[in-house]
Design a protein around this motif. Structure first.
Motif, PDB file in Angstrom:
ATOM      1  N   UNK A 139     -25.449 -24.490  43.278  1.00 52.43           N
ATOM      2  CA  UNK A 139     -26.251 -24.685  42.058  1.00 52.43           C
ATOM      3  C   UNK A 139     -26.611 -26.160  41.897  1.00 52.43           C
ATOM      4  N   UNK A 140     -25.644 -27.049  42.154  1.00 55.86           N
ATOM      5  CA  UNK A 140     -25.920 -28.495  42.040  1.00 55.86           C
ATOM      6  C   UNK A 140     -27.001 -28.917  43.029  1.00 55.86           C
ATOM      7  N   UNK A 141     -26.895 -28.427  44.266  1.00 58.41           N
ATOM      8  CA  UNK A 141     -27.876 -28.815  45.302  1.00 58.41           C
ATOM      9  C   UNK A 141     -29.276 -28.348  44.900  1.00 58.41           C
ATOM     10  N   UNK A 142     -29.378 -27.121  44.376  1.00 64.80           N
ATOM     11  CA  UNK A 142     -30.686 -26.630  43.904  1.00 64.80           C
ATOM     12  C   UNK A 142     -31.223 -27.542  42.804  1.00 64.80           C
ATOM     13  N   UNK A 143     -30.355 -27.894  41.858  1.00 60.19           N
ATOM     14  CA  UNK A 143     -30.812 -28.697  40.720  1.00 60.19           C
ATOM     15  C   UNK A 143     -31.317 -30.066  41.163  1.00 60.19           C
ATOM     16  N   UNK A 144     -30.596 -30.695  42.085  1.00 62.19           N
ATOM     17  CA  UNK A 144     -31.037 -32.020  42.563  1.00 62.19           C
ATOM     18  C   UNK A 144     -32.396 -31.895  43.248  1.00 62.19           C
ATOM     19  N   UNK A 145     -32.587 -30.810  43.992  1.00 60.13           N
ATOM     20  CA  UNK A 145     -33.873 -30.569  44.647  1.00 60.13           C
ATOM     21  C   UNK A 145     -34.975 -30.365  43.601  1.00 60.13           C
ATOM     22  N   UNK A 193     -32.477 -23.071  28.056  1.00 54.71           N
ATOM     23  CA  UNK A 193     -32.936 -24.426  28.391  1.00 54.71           C
ATOM     24  C   UNK A 193     -33.731 -24.419  29.694  1.00 54.71           C
ATOM     25  N   UNK A 194     -33.299 -23.605  30.661  1.00 54.97           N
ATOM     26  CA  UNK A 194     -34.031 -23.521  31.921  1.00 54.97           C
ATOM     27  C   UNK A 194     -35.386 -22.856  31.696  1.00 54.97           C
ATOM     28  N   UNK A 195     -35.419 -21.872  30.807  1.00 53.10           N
ATOM     29  CA  UNK A 195     -36.688 -21.226  30.457  1.00 53.10           C
ATOM     30  C   UNK A 195     -37.671 -22.253  29.884  1.00 53.10           C
ATOM     31  N   UNK A 196     -37.182 -23.156  29.028  1.00 52.02           N
ATOM     32  CA  UNK A 196     -38.067 -24.180  28.444  1.00 52.02           C
ATOM     33  C   UNK A 196     -38.637 -25.080  29.538  1.00 52.02           C
ATOM     34  N   UNK A 197     -37.812 -25.385  30.539  1.00 47.93           N
ATOM     35  CA  UNK A 197     -38.301 -26.169  31.690  1.00 47.93           C
ATOM     36  C   UNK A 197     -39.402 -25.396  32.414  1.00 47.93           C
ATOM     37  N   UNK A 198     -39.168 -24.114  32.680  1.00 52.25           N
ATOM     38  CA  UNK A 198     -40.162 -23.332  33.420  1.00 52.25           C
ATOM     39  C   UNK A 198     -41.433 -23.121  32.595  1.00 52.25           C
ATOM     40  N   UNK A 246     -33.924 -32.407  32.889  1.00 49.40           N
ATOM     41  CA  UNK A 246     -32.844 -33.398  32.790  1.00 49.40           C
ATOM     42  C   UNK A 246     -31.808 -32.961  31.753  1.00 49.40           C
ATOM     43  N   UNK A 247     -32.286 -32.420  30.632  1.00 53.97           N
ATOM     44  CA  UNK A 247     -31.375 -31.931  29.589  1.00 53.97           C
ATOM     45  C   UNK A 247     -30.543 -30.768  30.133  1.00 53.97           C
ATOM     46  N   UNK A 248     -31.213 -29.847  30.764  1.00 54.05           N
ATOM     47  CA  UNK A 248     -30.540 -28.673  31.333  1.00 54.05           C
ATOM     48  C   UNK A 248     -29.498 -29.104  32.366  1.00 54.05           C
ATOM     49  N   UNK A 249     -29.919 -29.966  33.260  1.00 57.52           N
ATOM     50  CA  UNK A 249     -29.032 -30.421  34.341  1.00 57.52           C
ATOM     51  C   UNK A 249     -27.777 -31.092  33.779  1.00 57.52           C
ATOM     52  N   UNK A 250     -27.951 -31.965  32.802  1.00 60.84           N
ATOM     53  CA  UNK A 250     -26.824 -32.691  32.208  1.00 60.84           C
ATOM     54  C   UNK A 250     -25.814 -31.710  31.597  1.00 60.84           C
ATOM     55  N   UNK A 251     -26.326 -30.745  30.856  1.00 61.49           N
ATOM     56  CA  UNK A 251     -25.438 -29.795  30.167  1.00 61.49           C
ATOM     57  C   UNK A 251     -24.748 -28.863  31.169  1.00 61.49           C
ATOM     58  N   UNK A 252     -25.496 -28.389  32.150  1.00 64.04           N
ATOM     59  CA  UNK A 252     -24.905 -27.484  33.138  1.00 64.04           C
ATOM     60  C   UNK A 252     -23.843 -28.211  33.974  1.00 64.04           C
ATOM     61  N   UNK A 253     -24.152 -29.454  34.379  1.00 65.78           N
ATOM     62  CA  UNK A 253     -23.203 -30.195  35.207  1.00 65.78           C
ATOM     63  C   UNK A 253     -21.911 -30.473  34.428  1.00 65.78           C
ATOM     64  N   UNK A 254     -22.044 -30.784  33.135  1.00 68.58           N
ATOM     65  CA  UNK A 254     -20.845 -31.016  32.327  1.00 68.58           C
ATOM     66  C   UNK A 254     -20.007 -29.740  32.237  1.00 68.58           C
ATOM     67  N   UNK A 255     -20.678 -28.626  32.060  1.00 66.48           N
ATOM     68  CA  UNK A 255     -19.981 -27.337  31.987  1.00 66.48           C
ATOM     69  C   UNK A 255     -19.257 -27.040  33.313  1.00 66.48           C
ATOM     70  N   UNK A 256     -19.917 -27.294  34.414  1.00 64.13           N
ATOM     71  CA  UNK A 256     -19.280 -27.027  35.718  1.00 64.13           C
ATOM     72  C   UNK A 256     -18.096 -27.969  35.941  1.00 64.13           C
ATOM     73  N   UNK A 257     -18.212 -29.207  35.479  1.00 66.88           N
ATOM     74  CA  UNK A 257     -17.066 -30.130  35.580  1.00 66.88           C
ATOM     75  C   UNK A 257     -15.904 -29.618  34.732  1.00 66.88           C
ATOM     76  N   UNK A 258     -16.209 -29.159  33.524  1.00 63.25           N
ATOM     77  CA  UNK A 258     -15.152 -28.597  32.669  1.00 63.25           C
ATOM     78  C   UNK A 258     -14.451 -27.441  33.382  1.00 63.25           C
ATOM     79  N   UNK A 259     -15.247 -26.589  33.991  1.00 63.89           N
ATOM     80  CA  UNK A 259     -14.647 -25.440  34.674  1.00 63.89           C
ATOM     81  C   UNK A 259     -13.794 -25.899  35.853  1.00 63.89           C
TER      82      UNK A 259
END
Ligand code: FE2
Ligand code: FE2
Length: 156
Positions: A84-90, A20-25, A41-54
């Motif tokens: 990772x979150x801080x990078x994504x928000x940036x 998904x990040x590759x598609x963004x790039x 936005x798609x990548x961020x949503x999925x990654x953040x949900x995964x990190x919350x699960x962890x």
């Protein structure tokens, strides 16, 4: 040792996130910044949900089973998630700026920062692939691993 379902599914998710990040790039390379923003936005949503699960489900189990006594304590994973979150928000802000007006320097700056991010993500992935999930797989029954996975999927 066979790779457990828990390891297999979680590492499969990491591979999906990388794609998904590759598609963004790729959209950035195409200078299609609207598409780049949507993919991000798609990548961020999925990654953040995964990190919350962890953080809510996986790491507490790891801690309870003695994970902090290894050389990969919980605080390392949490620290990496925070970065990772801080990078994504940036990246979201920088991509939104590109949507407003393409700028070669800003685009190159974003790629530079994303190279740093990908390196951090590589280390995070390896820590989970080699430490967190094998540790859990060795200590949780197949049933316990399945119920942990089901809890992680409960938000879908
Ligand atoms: Fe993960
Ligand atoms: Fe993680």
């Amino acid at each position: 040792m066979a790779t457990s379902d828990l390891q297999f599914v979680m590492m499969g998710l990491h591979d999906e996130f990388a794609q998904a990040f590759f598609l963004h790039q790729q959209a950035l390379l195409d200078r299609d910044f609207g598409r780049a923003a949507r993919q991000l936005a798609v990548y961020r949503e999925r990654l953040f949900q995964h990190m919350r699960d962890e953080e809510v489900l996986v790491l507490p189990r790891y801690e309870a089973l003695g994970g902090d006594a290894t050389d990969a304590p919980v605080r390392l994973f949490l620290g990496e998630h925070g970065k990772l979150r801080a990078f994504l928000e940036d990246f979201v802000l920088r991509t939104a700026t590109l949507v407003e007006g393409a700028d070669d320097r800003a685009l190159l700056e974003l790629f530079d920062r994303q190279a740093t991010y990908k390196n951090l993500m590589l280390h995070h992935d390896l820590r989970e692939r080699n430490a967190l999930y094998p540790f859990l797989a060795a200590r949780l029954s197949t049933v316990a691993q399945a119920s942990l996975l089901a809890a992680c999927g409960a938000h879908d």
